[in-house]
Design an enzyme around this catalytic site. Structure first.
Site, PDB file in Angstrom:
ATOM      1  N   ALA A  53      15.877  25.041  -9.422  1.00  0.00           N
ATOM      2  CA  ALA A  53      14.723  25.937  -9.397  1.00  0.00           C
ATOM      3  C   ALA A  53      14.156  25.902  -7.984  1.00  0.00           C
ATOM      4  O   ALA A  53      14.437  24.988  -7.207  1.00  0.00           O
ATOM      5  CB  ALA A  53      13.682  25.480 -10.416  1.00  0.00           C
ATOM      6  N   GLY A  62      17.991  22.871 -11.978  1.00  0.00           N
ATOM      7  CA  GLY A  62      18.088  24.115 -12.737  1.00  0.00           C
ATOM      8  C   GLY A  62      19.449  24.784 -12.585  1.00  0.00           C
ATOM      9  O   GLY A  62      19.879  25.523 -13.473  1.00  0.00           O
ATOM     10  N   GLU A  83      21.548  23.122 -15.089  1.00  0.00           N
ATOM     11  CA  GLU A  83      21.092  23.588 -16.410  1.00  0.00           C
ATOM     12  C   GLU A  83      21.531  25.026 -16.686  1.00  0.00           C
ATOM     13  O   GLU A  83      21.863  25.374 -17.821  1.00  0.00           O
ATOM     14  CB  GLU A  83      19.565  23.461 -16.500  1.00  0.00           C
ATOM     15  CG  GLU A  83      19.137  22.010 -16.465  1.00  0.00           C
ATOM     16  CD  GLU A  83      17.630  21.843 -16.335  1.00  0.00           C
ATOM     17  OE1 GLU A  83      17.057  22.409 -15.380  1.00  0.00           O
ATOM     18  OE2 GLU A  83      17.045  21.168 -17.168  1.00  0.00           O
ATOM     19  N   GLU A 115      15.877  15.969 -10.560  1.00  0.00           N
ATOM     20  CA  GLU A 115      14.429  16.208 -10.663  1.00  0.00           C
ATOM     21  C   GLU A 115      13.612  14.938 -10.509  1.00  0.00           C
ATOM     22  O   GLU A 115      12.500  14.955  -9.975  1.00  0.00           O
ATOM     23  CB  GLU A 115      14.086  16.876 -12.007  1.00  0.00           C
ATOM     24  CG  GLU A 115      14.560  18.317 -12.128  1.00  0.00           C
ATOM     25  CD  GLU A 115      15.958  18.470 -12.706  1.00  0.00           C
ATOM     26  OE1 GLU A 115      16.726  17.482 -12.739  1.00  0.00           O
ATOM     27  OE2 GLU A 115      16.282  19.599 -13.122  1.00  0.00           O
TER      28      GLU A 115
HETATM   29  N1  CO8 Z   1      14.410  25.103  -3.836  1.00  0.00           N
HETATM   30  C1  CO8 Z   1      14.022  25.728  -2.709  1.00  0.00           C
HETATM   31  N2  CO8 Z   1      14.745  25.683  -1.574  1.00  0.00           N
HETATM   32  C2  CO8 Z   1      15.893  24.989  -1.581  1.00  0.00           C
HETATM   33  C3  CO8 Z   1      16.352  24.305  -2.719  1.00  0.00           C
HETATM   34  C4  CO8 Z   1      15.550  24.391  -3.900  1.00  0.00           C
HETATM   35  N3  CO8 Z   1      15.914  23.800  -5.049  1.00  0.00           N
HETATM   36  N4  CO8 Z   1      17.507  23.675  -2.425  1.00  0.00           N
HETATM   37  C5  CO8 Z   1      17.773  23.955  -1.149  1.00  0.00           C
HETATM   38  N5  CO8 Z   1      16.808  24.747  -0.625  1.00  0.00           N
HETATM   39  C6  CO8 Z   1      16.714  25.284   0.734  1.00  0.00           C
HETATM   40  C7  CO8 Z   1      16.305  24.208   1.722  1.00  0.00           C
HETATM   41  O1  CO8 Z   1      14.917  24.024   1.687  1.00  0.00           O
HETATM   42  C8  CO8 Z   1      16.797  24.792   3.020  1.00  0.00           C
HETATM   43  O2  CO8 Z   1      15.891  25.789   3.437  1.00  0.00           O
HETATM   44  P1  CO8 Z   1      15.411  25.865   5.010  1.00  0.00           P
HETATM   45  O3  CO8 Z   1      16.668  26.211   5.745  1.00  0.00           O
HETATM   46  O4  CO8 Z   1      14.398  26.955   4.977  1.00  0.00           O
HETATM   47  O5  CO8 Z   1      14.891  24.519   5.359  1.00  0.00           O
HETATM   48  C9  CO8 Z   1      18.092  25.495   2.616  1.00  0.00           C
HETATM   49  O6  CO8 Z   1      17.988  25.690   1.196  1.00  0.00           O
HETATM   50  C10 CO8 Z   1      19.336  24.664   2.877  1.00  0.00           C
HETATM   51  O7  CO8 Z   1      19.163  23.382   2.287  1.00  0.00           O
HETATM   52  P2  CO8 Z   1      19.348  22.009   3.092  1.00  0.00           P
HETATM   53  O8  CO8 Z   1      19.027  22.198   4.530  1.00  0.00           O
HETATM   54  O9  CO8 Z   1      18.587  20.960   2.353  1.00  0.00           O
HETATM   55  O10 CO8 Z   1      20.931  21.801   2.925  1.00  0.00           O
HETATM   56  P3  CO8 Z   1      21.723  20.410   2.873  1.00  0.00           P
HETATM   57  O11 CO8 Z   1      23.153  20.789   2.922  1.00  0.00           O
HETATM   58  O12 CO8 Z   1      21.190  19.473   3.895  1.00  0.00           O
HETATM   59  O13 CO8 Z   1      21.386  19.781   1.437  1.00  0.00           O
HETATM   60  C11 CO8 Z   1      21.052  19.815  -0.952  1.00  0.00           C
HETATM   61  C12 CO8 Z   1      21.788  20.433   0.258  1.00  0.00           C
HETATM   62  C13 CO8 Z   1      21.491  18.364  -1.146  1.00  0.00           C
HETATM   63  C14 CO8 Z   1      21.445  20.638  -2.169  1.00  0.00           C
HETATM   64  C15 CO8 Z   1      19.535  19.858  -0.713  1.00  0.00           C
HETATM   65  O14 CO8 Z   1      19.166  21.169  -0.322  1.00  0.00           O
HETATM   66  C16 CO8 Z   1      18.711  19.496  -1.919  1.00  0.00           C
HETATM   67  O15 CO8 Z   1      18.568  18.328  -2.236  1.00  0.00           O
HETATM   68  N6  CO8 Z   1      18.124  20.508  -2.623  1.00  0.00           N
HETATM   69  C17 CO8 Z   1      17.239  20.300  -3.736  1.00  0.00           C
HETATM   70  C18 CO8 Z   1      18.018  19.873  -4.959  1.00  0.00           C
HETATM   71  C19 CO8 Z   1      17.058  19.634  -6.099  1.00  0.00           C
HETATM   72  O16 CO8 Z   1      16.257  18.722  -6.095  1.00  0.00           O
HETATM   73  N7  CO8 Z   1      17.163  20.475  -7.158  1.00  0.00           N
HETATM   74  C20 CO8 Z   1      16.337  20.321  -8.309  1.00  0.00           C
HETATM   75  C21 CO8 Z   1      15.138  21.180  -8.183  1.00  0.00           C
HETATM   76  S1  CO8 Z   1      13.998  20.928  -9.506  1.00  0.00           S
HETATM   77  C22 CO8 Z   1      14.629  21.856 -10.735  1.00  0.00           C
HETATM   78  O17 CO8 Z   1      15.635  22.504 -10.628  1.00  0.00           O
HETATM   79  C23 CO8 Z   1      13.853  21.855 -12.009  1.00  0.00           C
HETATM   80  C24 CO8 Z   1      14.501  22.812 -12.985  1.00  0.00           C
HETATM   81  C25 CO8 Z   1      13.508  23.153 -14.021  1.00  0.00           C
HETATM   82  C26 CO8 Z   1      14.054  24.321 -14.840  1.00  0.00           C
HETATM   83  C27 CO8 Z   1      13.015  24.700 -15.815  1.00  0.00           C
HETATM   84  C28 CO8 Z   1      13.537  25.832 -16.679  1.00  0.00           C
HETATM   85  C29 CO8 Z   1      12.585  26.120 -17.834  1.00  0.00           C
END
Ligand code: CO8
Length: 261
Positions: free
Chosen positions: A67, A110, A113, A133
């Site tokens: 998400a 997400g 999921e 998360e």
């Molecule tokens: N949300 C927003 N932006 C994101 C997300 C995200 N989940 N993931 C990556 N991005 C963005 C980064 O902020 C970055 O943006 P910017 O260039 O503007 O700084 C760009 O994407 C590239 O990401 P990275 O620079 O971080 O790339 P890396 O290769 O260094 O890392 C990762 C990749 C490991 C995937 C890293 O981006 C990461 O850890 N992302 C977050 C993963 C995460 O925690 N996901 C869970 C989110 S919480 C969730 O999903 C709850 C779900 C609830 C669902 C409810 C349904 C009812």
């Protein structure tokens, strides 16, 4: 076909709908606007009689990294609760047509999921799954704790959801989270998902819909009810032209032509 901002739609075969998540700079983070488009495209393919199956994919680097954290970070409880934040994620699970997820790269939070909400997951060897998360002070909200527990049991689910560690395509295959890991190569997982979708689309749509409903009953109903659901659906197929055509074609040693009636 319709132009969207955060997804692409395509028809790689007259009977197959393809949806590609397309927010590359955010690793396909599932923002609310993206989800509205996704649901619109899913419902349009589901309603199209010529479509037999749907493929959902992302990019080589990310199926979806979760998400949208930036969208969520300042959200308050009252607003999240009153607006039923992300409740529209369940649209996918109510479709009649089968949905196949073709997963490459990150499928986190997400994103994991979303994949788990589809009917079949094919994974590229590069796929990385996880429910991270817990690392950002929250828990899965799109079904991860429940669907993973059904798929891989309590101990593994607890370890993953409480530690936030990712798991590989190979682990996902060994544990039965995905149906298989395909060969290496860019685009390979999408190609195989389209092939599978084409195969499914060649069957009776009524039988496919009934089969999907029967398998889902195994996750939603106790065994006794599930067995009864299956038997009723099986009996129901005898009211269709497709069953007459399918069994008739077998007896006459020819290929069936299903008309989805
Ligand atoms: N949300 C927003 N932006 C994101 C997300 C995200 N989940 N993931 C990556 N991005 C963005 C980064 O902020 C970055 O943006 P910017 O260039 O503007 O700084 C760009 O994407 C590239 O990401 P990275 O620079 O971080 O790339 P890396 O290769 O260094 O890392 C990762 C990749 C490991 C995937 C890293 O981006 C990461 O850890 N992302 C977050 C993963 C995460 O925690 N996901 C869970 C989110 S919480 C969730 O999903 C709850 C779900 C609830 C669902 C409810 C349904 C009812």
């Amino acid at each position: 076909s319709k132009q969207y901002e955060f997804i692409l739609t395509d028809r790689p075969d007259p009977a197959v709908g393809l949806i590609t998540l397309n927010r590359p700079k955010a690793l396909n983070a599932l923002s609310s606007p993206l989800f509205l488009e996704l649901n619109e495209a899913l419902l349009a393919f589901d309603a199209d009689d010529a479509i037999g199956a749907i493929v959902l994919t992302g990019s080589e680097r990310a199926f979806a990294a979760g998400a949208d954290i930036k969208e969520m970070k300042d959200k308050q409880f009252a607003d999240a609760y009153k607006s039923r934040f992300l409740e529209n994620w369940t649209t996918l699970t109510a479709l009649r047509k089968p949905v196949i997820a073709a997963v490459s790269g990150y499928a986190l939070g997400g994103g994991c999921e979303l994949a788990l909400s589809t009917d079949i997951i094919l994974a590229s060897p590069t796929a990385t799954f996880g429910q991270p998360e817990i690392n950002i002070g929250t828990i899965p909200g799109g079904g991860g704790s429940q669907r993973l527990a059904h798929a891989i049991g309590k101990s593994r689910t607890m370890e993953l959801v409480l530690s936030g560690r990712n798991f590989s395509a190979q682990e996902a295959e060994r544990w039965g989270v995905v149906s298989r890991v395909v060969g290496e190569g860019e685009g390979q997982v999408v190609k195989e998902a389209i092939d599978l979708a084409r195969t499914i689309a060649s069957k009776s749509q009524i039988a496919v819909q009934a089969a999907k409903e029967a398998v889902n009953a195994a996750f939603e109903q106790p065994l006794y009810e599930g067995l009864r659901t299956e038997r009723r659906l099986f009996h129901m197929t005898f009211a269709t032209k497709d069953q007459k055509e399918g069994m008739g074609a077998f007896a006459e040693k020819r290929k069936p032509t299903f008309t989805h009636e």
